[in-house]
Write a protein that holds these residues in place. Structure first.
Motif, short mmCIF file in Angstrom:
data_model
loop_
_atom_site.label_atom_id
_atom_site.label_comp_id
_atom_site.label_asym_id
_atom_site.label_seq_id
_atom_site.Cartn_x
_atom_site.Cartn_y
_atom_site.Cartn_z
N VAL A 45 -19.55 -93.36 47.60
CA VAL A 45 -20.46 -92.73 47.54
C VAL A 45 -21.02 -91.61 48.85
O VAL A 45 -21.39 -90.82 48.03
CB VAL A 45 -22.25 -93.79 47.41
CG1 VAL A 45 -23.29 -93.45 47.29
CG2 VAL A 45 -21.58 -94.30 46.58
N GLY A 46 -20.34 -92.21 49.35
CA GLY A 46 -20.53 -90.99 51.06
C GLY A 46 -19.81 -90.10 51.19
O GLY A 46 -20.41 -88.39 50.80
N ALA A 47 -18.29 -90.19 50.10
CA ALA A 47 -17.60 -88.66 49.79
C ALA A 47 -18.76 -88.03 48.77
O ALA A 47 -18.32 -86.48 49.13
CB ALA A 47 -16.99 -89.42 49.20
N LEU A 48 -19.02 -88.18 47.79
CA LEU A 48 -19.50 -87.93 46.68
C LEU A 48 -20.44 -87.39 47.62
O LEU A 48 -21.68 -85.62 47.08
CB LEU A 48 -20.38 -88.89 45.52
CG LEU A 48 -21.23 -87.85 44.67
CD1 LEU A 48 -20.33 -87.15 43.55
CD2 LEU A 48 -21.27 -89.15 43.59
N SER A 49 -21.55 -87.54 48.17
CA SER A 49 -22.56 -87.34 48.79
C SER A 49 -22.92 -86.37 49.82
O SER A 49 -23.18 -85.07 49.45
CB SER A 49 -23.48 -88.15 49.46
OG SER A 49 -24.39 -89.46 48.67
N VAL A 83 -17.84 -87.80 41.15
CA VAL A 83 -18.60 -88.56 40.32
C VAL A 83 -17.39 -89.25 39.45
O VAL A 83 -18.40 -91.10 39.23
CB VAL A 83 -18.92 -87.03 39.46
CG1 VAL A 83 -20.18 -88.24 39.02
CG2 VAL A 83 -20.27 -86.71 40.20
N LEU A 84 -16.79 -88.86 39.34
CA LEU A 84 -16.05 -90.40 38.11
C LEU A 84 -15.09 -91.19 38.33
O LEU A 84 -15.34 -92.06 37.75
CB LEU A 84 -14.97 -90.12 37.69
CG LEU A 84 -15.10 -88.99 35.96
CD1 LEU A 84 -15.37 -90.16 35.14
CD2 LEU A 84 -16.43 -88.04 36.55
N GLY A 99 -15.73 -94.68 37.39
CA GLY A 99 -15.63 -95.93 37.26
C GLY A 99 -15.17 -97.61 38.11
O GLY A 99 -14.83 -98.52 37.55
N GLN A 100 -15.33 -97.18 39.26
CA GLN A 100 -15.70 -98.88 40.64
C GLN A 100 -16.36 -99.18 40.04
O GLN A 100 -16.54 -100.67 40.34
CB GLN A 100 -15.97 -98.36 41.51
CG GLN A 100 -17.47 -97.20 42.22
CD GLN A 100 -16.91 -97.55 43.99
OE1 GLN A 100 -16.03 -98.29 44.14
NE2 GLN A 100 -17.90 -96.81 44.32
N ALA A 123 -8.52 -88.58 37.47
CA ALA A 123 -7.69 -88.63 38.56
C ALA A 123 -9.29 -89.93 39.20
O ALA A 123 -8.71 -90.63 40.53
CB ALA A 123 -6.83 -88.06 39.41
N GLY A 124 -10.20 -89.13 39.83
CA GLY A 124 -10.81 -89.77 40.06
C GLY A 124 -11.51 -90.86 39.36
O GLY A 124 -11.71 -92.01 40.87
N ILE A 125 -11.54 -91.60 38.31
CA ILE A 125 -11.48 -92.61 37.57
C ILE A 125 -10.56 -93.79 38.64
O ILE A 125 -11.24 -94.68 39.03
CB ILE A 125 -11.47 -92.81 36.26
CG1 ILE A 125 -12.67 -91.74 35.88
CG2 ILE A 125 -11.11 -94.14 35.95
CD1 ILE A 125 -12.13 -92.12 33.90
N GLY A 126 -9.19 -93.57 38.44
CA GLY A 126 -7.94 -94.18 39.36
C GLY A 126 -8.60 -94.55 40.44
O GLY A 126 -8.14 -95.49 41.11
#
Length: 401
Positions: free
Chosen positions: A139-143, A253-254, A258-259, A304-307
């Motif tokens: 979440v921090g990485a996305l924000s 985002v993905l 995913g998580q 790749a983000g889902i993974g």
């Protein structure tokens, strides 16, 4: 004995403080193409700049594996916040020395914060705190990435404004931790008590699968945020930071989706899904850069983000099962140390490969040589019927005095 409301309130303070640290670690990453243009840095140079964060982080994580270091988690969280504030000040100089120092201080801040947050959340909320560090990190990485891109694109002084805002937020977080987590409220936390749920998932992959999966998740994330943005600006002949970081944002985002959406999957199948997603998404990203298709690059990074999100979380679940809060703090540092060290080596090496072979050929070489074999290894191991094995909490515990 604290009530559930009290412990939940304390856990939220820990989460917000660690989120502030996590955002700070990512603010400079989406700006690397701008730094490259302003400071005359190439793909290999920027991969080295990115790796400074990891090079500084790993020694701190090694220190944090000392069991006694987890005895004062609130102090460590406080130090993490101070380090992220110092990083903001360094970034504000808009110079190569400031960029390198800021990256190093960001790594130090995450090293202090991750283990402390892991110890505190498990002590406060039990099993729900097992994967909190993984969740807040994503979440921090996305924000941080999304916020930095928006500020850089639409606000004045793109290499300054975001860090100034974060410096104010970090100062507020320091005050929040100082008041909310004062000794009178945290002195009696059960950091050495077992917090194992009877419903916790029992049969799971062996520990080495968790470490390998975490290393894959960190590495694919590092490759995307360190190499893809500048490669995209070259492939699409654009200087737009929104375009350069659209793939990274898609991945993050993905990763969050995913998580959360696949959180109930068994660890065995979560391992399989993660490995396949990382491999397929990485190859799709390379193909998109080859044919200069932005939608394909965005889709590849998203897959790749889902993974990445699921793999990061699942790897931590595999490694952390059955540990006490203090042991989890140590275990989180060990897990992150292994994953970040692998990421640092591979991202730095990938930058050299791209510089030697060229942008497109280098990308294909990196993804084929690193992602696919690791994914195949995780896929094969994930399909095995693993017998239940005893979790050896003493692996991280050391000698408790």
């Amino acid at each position: 004995m604290k009530s559930r409301g009290d412990t939940s309130s304390l856990a939220r303070i820990v989460g917000l403080a660690f989120l502030t640290v996590g955002i700070g670690t990512q603010l400079a990453t989406p700006l690397l193409p701008s730094y490259g243009r302003q400071l005359g840095l190439g793909v290999a140079d920027l991969s080295a700049v990115y790796s400074v964060f990891l090079i500084a982080l790993v020694p701190v994580l090694l220190v944090m594996t000392v069991h006694r270091m987890q005895s004062h988690p609130v102090l460590l969280l406080f130090l993490g916040l101070l380090a992220t504030m110092a990083a903001d000040v360094a970034y504000l100089t808009v110079s190569l020395p400031g960029l390198l120092l800021g990256r190093a201080l960001s790594g130090i801040s995450l090293g202090f914060g991750a283990g402390a947050a892991a110890t505190l959340t498990l002590a406060l909320v039990g099993e729900r705190g097992r994967t909190m560090v993984a969740t807040v990190t994503i979440v921090g990485a996305l924000s941080g990435t999304g916020g930095a891109v928006l500020v850089a694109e639409f606000a004045p002084a793109p290499l300054v404004t975001g860090f100034g805002v974060h410096l104010v937020l970090a100062a507020a977080a320091v005050a929040m931790v100082g008041v909310g987590l004062r000794p009178s409220r945290t002195r009696s936390l059960p950091v050495d008590a077992a917090r194992v749920s009877e419903t916790a998932e029992a049969p799971g992959p062996p520990l080495w699968i968790g470490y390998l999966l975490g290393s894959m998740a960190f590495t694919v994330g590092g490759l995307v945020v360190a190499l893809v943005p500048l490669s995209a600006t070259i492939a699409f002949q654009s200087t737009s930071l929104v375009l350069a970081n659209s793939a990274s944002i898609s991945m993050l985002v993905l990763a969050n989706i995913g998580q959360y959406s696949l959180a109930r999957a068994s660890m065995r199948w979560a391992t399989v899904i993660s490995a396949l997603s990382i491999a397929a998404g990485g190859l799709m990203t390379a193909l998109g850069l080859t044919v200069a298709s932005l939608p394909l690059v965005i889709a590849g990074c998203g897959i790749a983000g889902i993974g990445q999100g699921l793999g990061y979380r699942t790897g931590m679940r595999i490694v952390m099962g059955g540990l006490t809060p203090r042991q989890q703090g140590v275990g989180t540092s060990v897990y992150s140390c292994v994953a970040y060290a692998a990421c640092a080596i591979l991202v730095f090496g990938s930058g050299l490969v791209v510089r030697s072979l060229g942008n497109i050929t280098g990308m294909w070489t990196v993804l084929s040589a690193l992602v696919v074999p690791a994914a195949a290894l995780c896929f094969g191991a994930g399909l095995q019927r693993i017998k239940t094995e005893t979790r050896r909490a003493s692996l991280y515990a050391g000698q408790i005095d």
